[in-house]
Structures are given as C-alpha cells and as structure tokens.
Design a protein around this motif. Structure first.
Motif, short mmCIF file in Angstrom:
data_model
loop_
_atom_site.label_atom_id
_atom_site.label_comp_id
_atom_site.label_asym_id
_atom_site.label_seq_id
_atom_site.Cartn_x
_atom_site.Cartn_y
_atom_site.Cartn_z
N CYS A 29 0.84 -1.19 0.00
CA CYS A 29 0.00 0.00 0.00
C CYS A 29 0.88 1.25 0.00
O CYS A 29 1.80 1.38 0.81
CB CYS A 29 -0.91 -0.01 1.23
SG CYS A 29 -1.94 1.48 1.36
N CYS A 36 -1.03 -5.70 0.91
CA CYS A 36 -2.41 -5.76 0.42
C CYS A 36 -2.83 -7.21 0.20
O CYS A 36 -2.03 -8.03 -0.22
CB CYS A 36 -2.54 -4.98 -0.88
SG CYS A 36 -2.18 -3.23 -0.71
N CYS A 54 -5.81 -2.99 0.39
CA CYS A 54 -5.33 -2.68 1.73
C CYS A 54 -6.54 -2.69 2.66
O CYS A 54 -7.55 -2.05 2.34
CB CYS A 54 -4.66 -1.31 1.74
SG CYS A 54 -4.20 -0.75 3.40
N HIS A 60 -5.52 -1.01 -4.00
CA HIS A 60 -4.23 -0.36 -4.30
C HIS A 60 -3.87 -0.55 -5.78
O HIS A 60 -3.43 0.38 -6.43
CB HIS A 60 -3.14 -0.95 -3.41
CG HIS A 60 -1.76 -0.55 -3.81
ND1 HIS A 60 -1.32 0.74 -3.74
CD2 HIS A 60 -0.75 -1.27 -4.32
CE1 HIS A 60 -0.08 0.79 -4.19
NE2 HIS A 60 0.28 -0.41 -4.54
#
Length: 70
Positions: A29, A36, A54, A60
């Motif tokens: 992230c 993530c 995330c 992300h």
C-alpha cells in the motif's frame, strides 16, 4: 536461462487456480506500506483480474494474472 519465481496461489472464480508473484511492489500500500490482500475479480469482457486491497485504504492495484500468456 530459466528464471523461477515464487508465486502465491489461491482459488479464483469457478475453482481456477490463480498465481501471482509474492515479491512485487504492487502488493504494498502506497499510503501505509502494509501488505495488500489479493482478491480475484471477474470483469465483463476483460476476464479475471487480481485486485490488491489494503484493509485500511482500499484497492491499491490490479493485476492481470494471464498477461504473459497473450
């Protein structure tokens, strides 16, 4: 020369195995630097994509796990 990568494997739509490299920056992230979680996503007309999410900041990035097969 054959380069071997380590992959994370998880079950995608219709029980298909999806593999993504585990050591890439697209998993991190940009906001908090956390890892993530991969979430498979089916998109009409585009096939399967992996969204890296995330828990705190949302999606992300997205990856096409079959990009190298085209």
């Amino acid at each position: 020369m054959i380069v071997r990568m380590n992959y994370e494997r998880f079950e995608g739509p219709d029980g298909l195995e999806i593999r993504v490299p585990i050591d890439e920056g697209y998993r991190t992230c940009a906001e908090c630097g956390g890892d993530c979680d991969p979430e498979p996503t089916a998109l009409d007309g585009l096939g399967v994509r992996i969204a890296f999410v995330c828990p705190e900041h949302g999606v992300h990035s997205m990856v096409d796990p079959f990009e190298d097969k085209r």
